[in-house]
Scaffold this motif. Sequence first.
Motif, PDB file in Angstrom:
ATOM      1  N   ALA A 299       0.866  -1.312  -0.002  1.00 26.41           N
ATOM      2  CA  ALA A 299       0.217   0.731  -0.027  1.00 26.41           C
ATOM      3  C   ALA A 299       0.628   1.326  -0.328  1.00 26.41           C
ATOM      4  N   ALA A 300       2.084   1.223   0.220  1.00 24.15           N
ATOM      5  CA  ALA A 300       3.172   2.364   0.676  1.00 24.15           C
ATOM      6  C   ALA A 300       3.700   2.195  -0.524  1.00 24.15           C
ATOM      7  N   GLU A 301       3.543   1.329  -1.303  1.00 25.83           N
ATOM      8  CA  GLU A 301       3.934   1.607  -2.685  1.00 25.83           C
ATOM      9  C   GLU A 301       3.011   2.156  -3.532  1.00 25.83           C
ATOM     10  N   TYR A 302       2.195   1.732  -3.924  1.00 28.13           N
ATOM     11  CA  TYR A 302       1.472   2.112  -4.443  1.00 28.13           C
ATOM     12  C   TYR A 302       0.841   3.527  -3.883  1.00 28.13           C
ATOM     13  N   ARG A 303       1.171   4.109  -2.624  1.00 32.70           N
ATOM     14  CA  ARG A 303       0.967   5.928  -2.461  1.00 32.70           C
ATOM     15  C   ARG A 303       2.243   6.224  -3.503  1.00 32.70           C
ATOM     16  N   GLN A 307      -0.984   5.279  -7.551  1.00 31.83           N
ATOM     17  CA  GLN A 307      -1.782   4.633  -8.017  1.00 31.83           C
ATOM     18  C   GLN A 307      -2.524   4.604  -6.844  1.00 31.83           C
ATOM     19  N   TRP A 308      -3.670   5.025  -6.986  1.00 30.37           N
ATOM     20  CA  TRP A 308      -4.831   5.524  -6.696  1.00 30.37           C
ATOM     21  C   TRP A 308      -5.681   4.430  -6.423  1.00 30.37           C
ATOM     22  N   HIS A 309      -5.941   4.188  -7.374  1.00 28.20           N
ATOM     23  CA  HIS A 309      -6.750   3.653  -7.566  1.00 28.20           C
ATOM     24  C   HIS A 309      -6.272   2.397  -7.132  1.00 28.20           C
ATOM     25  N   ARG A 310      -5.442   1.833  -7.221  1.00 28.78           N
ATOM     26  CA  ARG A 310      -5.576   0.585  -6.389  1.00 28.78           C
ATOM     27  C   ARG A 310      -5.015  -0.195  -4.699  1.00 28.78           C
ATOM     28  N   LEU A 311      -4.943   1.572  -4.452  1.00 28.31           N
ATOM     29  CA  LEU A 311      -4.472   1.431  -3.827  1.00 28.31           C
ATOM     30  C   LEU A 311      -5.847   1.375  -2.366  1.00 28.31           C
ATOM     31  N   SER A 312      -7.227   2.208  -3.193  1.00 28.15           N
ATOM     32  CA  SER A 312      -8.332   2.534  -2.320  1.00 28.15           C
ATOM     33  C   SER A 312      -8.957   0.586  -2.150  1.00 28.15           C
ATOM     34  N   PRO A 313      -9.059   0.478  -2.669  1.00 26.42           N
ATOM     35  CA  PRO A 313      -9.326  -1.456  -2.246  1.00 26.42           C
ATOM     36  C   PRO A 313      -8.831  -1.979  -0.744  1.00 26.42           C
ATOM     37  N   LEU A 314      -6.735  -1.965  -1.361  1.00 25.39           N
ATOM     38  CA  LEU A 314      -6.129  -1.792  -0.492  1.00 25.39           C
ATOM     39  C   LEU A 314      -6.245  -1.766   0.505  1.00 25.39           C
ATOM     40  N   LEU A 315      -6.114  -0.408   0.682  1.00 30.34           N
ATOM     41  CA  LEU A 315      -6.483   0.173   2.331  1.00 30.34           C
ATOM     42  C   LEU A 315      -8.023   0.138   2.709  1.00 30.34           C
ATOM     43  N   GLU A 316      -9.080  -0.048   2.182  1.00 30.15           N
ATOM     44  CA  GLU A 316     -10.543  -0.529   3.238  1.00 30.15           C
ATOM     45  C   GLU A 316     -10.182  -2.389   3.699  1.00 30.15           C
ATOM     46  N   SER A 317      -9.343  -3.098   2.746  1.00 24.68           N
ATOM     47  CA  SER A 317      -9.522  -4.391   2.719  1.00 24.68           C
ATOM     48  C   SER A 317      -8.353  -4.577   4.319  1.00 24.68           C
ATOM     49  N   LEU A 318      -7.249  -3.788   4.468  1.00 25.09           N
ATOM     50  CA  LEU A 318      -6.172  -3.911   5.169  1.00 25.09           C
ATOM     51  C   LEU A 318      -6.943  -3.220   6.038  1.00 25.09           C
ATOM     52  N   GLU A 319      -7.552  -2.284   6.229  1.00 24.23           N
ATOM     53  CA  GLU A 319      -7.882  -1.850   7.431  1.00 24.23           C
ATOM     54  C   GLU A 319      -9.147  -2.896   8.356  1.00 24.23           C
ATOM     55  N   GLU A 320      -9.960  -3.080   7.455  1.00 26.79           N
ATOM     56  CA  GLU A 320     -10.929  -4.095   8.074  1.00 26.79           C
ATOM     57  C   GLU A 320     -10.302  -5.229   8.574  1.00 26.79           C
ATOM     58  N   ARG A 321      -9.306  -5.987   8.080  1.00 27.05           N
ATOM     59  CA  ARG A 321      -8.343  -7.230   8.374  1.00 27.05           C
ATOM     60  C   ARG A 321      -7.201  -6.672   9.545  1.00 27.05           C
TER      61      ARG A 321
END
Length: 435
Positions: A299-303, A307-321
């Motif tokens: 996620a830090a690499e996407y930021r 690459q915001w379109h890749r970061l968006s779903p990854l952040l949501e998943s990471l926050e839940e997990r």
Amino acid sequence: MDRDGVDRALARLGAEHEAVETSLLALQDHSGRRLLEGAGLTGVTKERWAEADAAITRLWRYFDAYSGALGAAREIRERRRWPSREDLVELTDRLRGPGVLISGAAVEGAPLAERFSLAELVSRMNELYASSLDVVVAADSVWSALPARIDLLAAELHRTRALAHSVGVRPGEHPSGDDLEAITAELADLRARVIEDPLAFWCAVAGSSAPGGGRPDTGRYDRAARALEDVRREVEAVLTVRQDAEQRLIGLRDVLSRADRTLAEARVARGEVLAKIAASEVPAVSGPPTVLQEQLSAAAEYRRRAQWHRLSPLLESLEERAEEELRRARESLTAVTAPLAVRAELRGRLDAYRAKVARLGMAEDPLLMERYDTARRMLWSAPCDLRAAEQAVLRYQWATAEALPSPQQAQQDQQDQQGHRPVREWPDGPREGDA
């Protein structure tokens, strides 16, 4: 017909002639009719307009015949102020009889002709006018409603696409980018269909007396608008990620760090429990989740690469997990330290009963002292057998309950003490109640 009847009939027919002429001229100048004449029509609109156009041509032919018949009747009436019987007979035949002959096209080589009375001709013109006007009004209503709305939606689509491209939401790279392409194709096809075949987008309403009698069908437009709204919300979510990415990554690192510290605390506590508590099952403590750390690095690499379109779903998943991992670590710590909590509860209960015994003056009771020492020795020794210690505390509680007076006995003793106060000797003699 007498003279007055003839005059009334001519006045009525003249008023109808004027109304029909006004309606025909309005239909001739109607914007919908002009658009239908110049458009490259297809489908149901092409078929219905061909019928309506032919009906309008017949209308003008009928109107010309009607005008001629009415003009001839007026000429007969204007010959003399007081028409003769022959004039009245002729006028009656022209005004009431089927005296209007209209030639038609040939069908299978046989010439056709239509013969009407003036009243029948007016009725026939009204029918043709109503059916033709329905087609013109329906087409004009669709053209007035849908193309403008489609153009506005297309402009919103253009703005959304530009915004989506700025955050990396493109076809083939993000589902919303593919959706934008699909919506673009749908709007282009929809606009072309509406222009070529407007009556295919007309919903007739049964029983309506208004011209056209219905409303434009906006089903396809509405679906495209909803799809674009969904994409717009997705793009806004990606934009929000771009604005809040750093803070969210910091928050994720903090949550995962707390989970790691909690797990480390649980591992230390497990060693302590194993050393201090005997005959107790202590669950194992897992290690830190390396997969989440790897995804956090991604996620830090996407930021960093925007690459915001890749970061968006990854952040949501990471926050839940991450929240789930912190909850699991806390549950693990609670499960590991449960035996210590049970020991602390037993110690507190033992001390509470010891204080109660002391308050009632029974601390020197040999049985109570022996059972208290036994329970205390078990609870303050290591490793502590919780099951045996709990039984020892229960035995001390039972002994205390047997040694203490019942509530009724305690109340009676208190009453006896209040009824027999001590007597002291004073110089002047004893005085009851003095203490």
